[in-house]
Design a protein around this motif. Structure first.
Motif, mmCIF file in Angstrom:
data_model
loop_
_atom_site.group_PDB
_atom_site.id
_atom_site.type_symbol
_atom_site.label_atom_id
_atom_site.label_comp_id
_atom_site.label_asym_id
_atom_site.label_seq_id
_atom_site.Cartn_x
_atom_site.Cartn_y
_atom_site.Cartn_z
ATOM 1 N N PRO A 1 52.110 38.512 3.627
ATOM 2 C CA PRO A 1 52.607 39.881 3.690
ATOM 3 C C PRO A 1 53.795 39.983 2.696
ATOM 4 O O PRO A 1 53.890 41.072 1.954
ATOM 5 N N GLN A 2 54.473 38.740 2.703
ATOM 6 C CA GLN A 2 55.834 38.870 1.896
ATOM 7 C C GLN A 2 55.739 38.936 0.444
ATOM 8 O O GLN A 2 56.607 39.254 -0.281
ATOM 9 N N LEU A 3 54.472 38.659 0.096
ATOM 10 C CA LEU A 3 54.350 38.655 -1.395
ATOM 11 C C LEU A 3 53.323 39.862 -1.742
ATOM 12 O O LEU A 3 53.432 39.886 -3.017
ATOM 13 N N ASN A 4 53.525 40.648 -1.011
ATOM 14 C CA ASN A 4 52.799 42.016 -1.429
ATOM 15 C C ASN A 4 54.194 42.990 -1.642
ATOM 16 O O ASN A 4 54.579 43.359 -0.829
ATOM 17 N N PRO A 5 54.406 43.545 -3.041
ATOM 18 C CA PRO A 5 55.404 43.764 -3.361
ATOM 19 C C PRO A 5 55.389 45.596 -3.287
ATOM 20 O O PRO A 5 56.226 46.235 -3.515
ATOM 21 N N SER A 6 54.298 46.114 -2.806
ATOM 22 C CA SER A 6 54.253 47.524 -2.554
ATOM 23 C C SER A 6 55.161 48.103 -1.487
ATOM 24 O O SER A 6 55.712 49.238 -1.842
ATOM 25 N N PRO A 7 55.569 47.649 -0.279
ATOM 26 C CA PRO A 7 56.458 48.128 0.362
ATOM 27 C C PRO A 7 58.257 47.804 0.054
ATOM 28 O O PRO A 7 58.818 48.426 0.642
ATOM 29 N N TRP A 8 58.369 46.866 -0.992
ATOM 30 C CA TRP A 8 59.657 46.485 -1.058
ATOM 31 C C TRP A 8 60.437 47.863 -1.687
ATOM 32 O O TRP A 8 61.687 47.810 -0.997
ATOM 33 N N PHE A 9 59.896 48.566 -2.511
ATOM 34 C CA PHE A 9 60.970 49.853 -2.859
ATOM 35 C C PHE A 9 61.268 50.586 -1.591
ATOM 36 O O PHE A 9 62.563 50.972 -1.557
ATOM 37 N N ALA A 10 60.154 50.573 -0.718
ATOM 38 C CA ALA A 10 60.702 51.608 0.512
ATOM 39 C C ALA A 10 61.573 50.999 1.435
ATOM 40 O O ALA A 10 62.588 51.692 2.126
ATOM 41 N N ILE A 11 61.435 49.535 1.452
ATOM 42 C CA ILE A 11 62.305 48.943 2.135
ATOM 43 C C ILE A 11 63.717 48.947 1.832
ATOM 44 O O ILE A 11 64.612 49.013 2.509
ATOM 45 N N MET A 12 63.847 48.741 0.401
ATOM 46 C CA MET A 12 65.226 48.660 -0.174
ATOM 47 C C MET A 12 65.881 50.043 -0.097
ATOM 48 O O MET A 12 67.016 50.244 0.128
ATOM 49 N N VAL A 13 65.034 51.155 -0.465
ATOM 50 C CA VAL A 13 65.744 52.458 -0.086
ATOM 51 C C VAL A 13 66.190 52.951 1.225
ATOM 52 O O VAL A 13 67.306 53.412 1.543
ATOM 53 N N PHE A 14 65.435 52.406 2.174
ATOM 54 C CA PHE A 14 65.777 52.675 3.727
ATOM 55 C C PHE A 14 66.862 51.701 3.870
ATOM 56 O O PHE A 14 67.728 52.170 4.566
ATOM 57 N N SER A 15 67.137 50.561 3.462
ATOM 58 C CA SER A 15 68.315 49.736 3.788
ATOM 59 C C SER A 15 69.540 50.324 3.046
ATOM 60 O O SER A 15 70.615 50.399 3.721
ATOM 61 N N TRP A 16 69.459 50.882 2.036
ATOM 62 C CA TRP A 16 70.670 51.608 1.409
ATOM 63 C C TRP A 16 70.869 52.838 1.989
ATOM 64 O O TRP A 16 72.087 53.116 2.012
#
Length: 55
Positions: A2-17
């Protein structure tokens, strides 16, 4: 993997910021220091010269 699936990366980074920029600054700015600095006087103190008996 699952860590190689880039689809949730943007949402995770936006939520982190969002967490960093919205929740943390008020908590950090509300911190009170136990020893507040006091205002120093602008007058210079007169010091006595030291006596050096061995010189």
């Amino acid at each position: 993997m699952p860590q190689l699936n880039p689809s949730p990366w943007f949402a995770i980074m936006v939520f982190s910021w969002f967490v960093f920029l919205i929740f943390l600054p008020p908590k950090i700015m509300a911190h009170t220091f136990p020893n507040e600095p006091t205002a120093q006087s602008t007058q210079t103190l007169k010091t006595k010269s030291w006596t050096w008996p061995w010189h």
